[in-house]
Design an enzyme around this catalytic site. Sequence first.
Site, short mmCIF file in Angstrom:
data_model
loop_
_atom_site.label_atom_id
_atom_site.label_comp_id
_atom_site.label_asym_id
_atom_site.label_seq_id
_atom_site.Cartn_x
_atom_site.Cartn_y
_atom_site.Cartn_z
N ASP A 142 73.33 26.62 -25.12
CA ASP A 142 73.58 25.74 -26.26
C ASP A 142 72.96 26.27 -27.56
OD1 ASP A 142 74.70 24.21 -24.29
OD2 ASP A 142 73.19 22.62 -24.36
N ARG A 177 102.96 26.53 -27.33
CA ARG A 177 102.12 25.38 -26.98
C ARG A 177 100.89 25.26 -27.88
NH1 ARG A 177 102.36 26.36 -20.43
NH2 ARG A 177 104.06 24.89 -20.06
N MET A 184 81.22 24.17 -23.53
CA MET A 184 79.97 23.42 -23.35
C MET A 184 79.18 23.34 -24.66
SD MET A 184 78.39 24.33 -19.65
CE MET A 184 78.87 23.36 -18.22
O1 F6P Z 1 72.31 22.67 -21.43
C1 F6P Z 1 73.15 23.58 -20.82
C2 F6P Z 1 74.41 22.92 -20.31
O2 F6P Z 1 75.26 23.92 -19.78
C3 F6P Z 1 75.15 22.10 -21.35
O3 F6P Z 1 75.92 22.89 -22.22
C4 F6P Z 1 75.96 21.18 -20.46
O4 F6P Z 1 76.23 19.97 -21.11
C5 F6P Z 1 75.05 20.94 -19.30
O5 F6P Z 1 74.12 22.01 -19.25
C6 F6P Z 1 75.76 20.84 -17.98
O6 F6P Z 1 74.85 20.50 -17.01
P1 F6P Z 1 75.16 20.53 -15.43
O7 F6P Z 1 74.81 21.91 -14.97
O8 F6P Z 1 74.25 19.49 -14.89
O9 F6P Z 1 76.60 20.24 -15.25
#
Ligand code: F6P
Length: 361
Positions: A142, A177, A184
């Site tokens: 992130d 399309r 994420m």
């Molecule tokens: O913080 C890293 C992250 O990959 C985020 O981007 C995402 O929202 C979250 O972890 C997903 O978490 P999990 O592995 O619990 O699905």
Amino acid sequence: MTESKRIGILTSGGDCAGLNTVLRAVVHDAAGRGWTVMGIEHGTQGLMESPPRATRLDPSEFDGTIMRRGGTMLGSSNYGNPFAYPQLDGPDLDRSGEVIAGYKALGLDALIGIGGDGSIAILNKLAEKGGLNLVCIPKTIDNDVSSTEVSIGYDTAVEVATDALDMLQPTAASHDRVIILEVMGRDAGHIALVAGIAGGADVILIPEIPYRIANIVKKIRSIQASGRRFALVVVAEAVPNEAGNKIVQKYAGGRSAYGGIGHLLGDRLAETTRAEVRVTVLGHVQRGAAPDARDRLMASIFGVHAVELIAQGKFGRMVAWQNRQVVDIPIEEAVAAPALVDIDGPVVRTARQLGICLGDE
Ligand code: F6P
């Protein structure tokens, strides 16, 4: 002659590319100083157990494939805060004392914690409570840890998302399309914004910029009017629906994670533009890829700096990258607030100048 030390290292929070490369850097540097490195399994959970789950790491283990691989050879966990540890039955338990006892049982002189802002904040609380000598290294796809321009894993995740757009564009064009790529980013839109620019997206939605469907429809119609019959849309998972609610998937065990805004958006765009819309949710592919060269380099620089901090007895610090230099900052500073996209910064400005719709106009 420097004093021999015994240090622990753990990976905590969601995995990402480059974690094994950090381990390699730490283990090689520490071994060169005559130190012992104990790899703790599954973050703080490995320290909670008695005896603690940890094995001695040897540099020879890292000379082959491991430093090139995604994931973490130590295992990790993004739940199970030791101060409020979930139980199958009954209320959460404070197990922080067990973690501190695990550190002491291993006879550690210091601990390197590799984590995102949430994990680093928890590790710092443990260090303060138990007098642990802690040094942290930021990692998260992130890229929202404050005071560092990069966290390990981010660059690779952007690369994966950009590759996905490169692969979606020809199929979007072949079938006329609109293709939506959901990426994420828990609360921060860095991956969506940067991959969207690099991958030629027409629309990029990030949680930091409120959007209106009408603005996206206008953009798609103007693309169609220009004679181009496909469009690429990137949406960050933490973008809310039009009513302002974030979309969450619930999983067994009462846990949840963001996900689903891509499909909601797809339905709305199909209704309003009459375009044929498809949605790709990239998900954990962004975390499991092999680290790219930049992540391998940053992982190596951060690992070596963390070992040097321990040698100097500088604890309560997080390694960071600022202005092309490796530095270290107080952990409190790093976890004070997440580093969100600067909506007046050069990256957002660039997107706008490229004619990319960010949903707000
Ligand atoms: O913080 C890293 C992250 O990959 C985020 O981007 C995402 O929202 C979250 O972890 C997903 O978490 P999990 O592995 O619990 O699905």
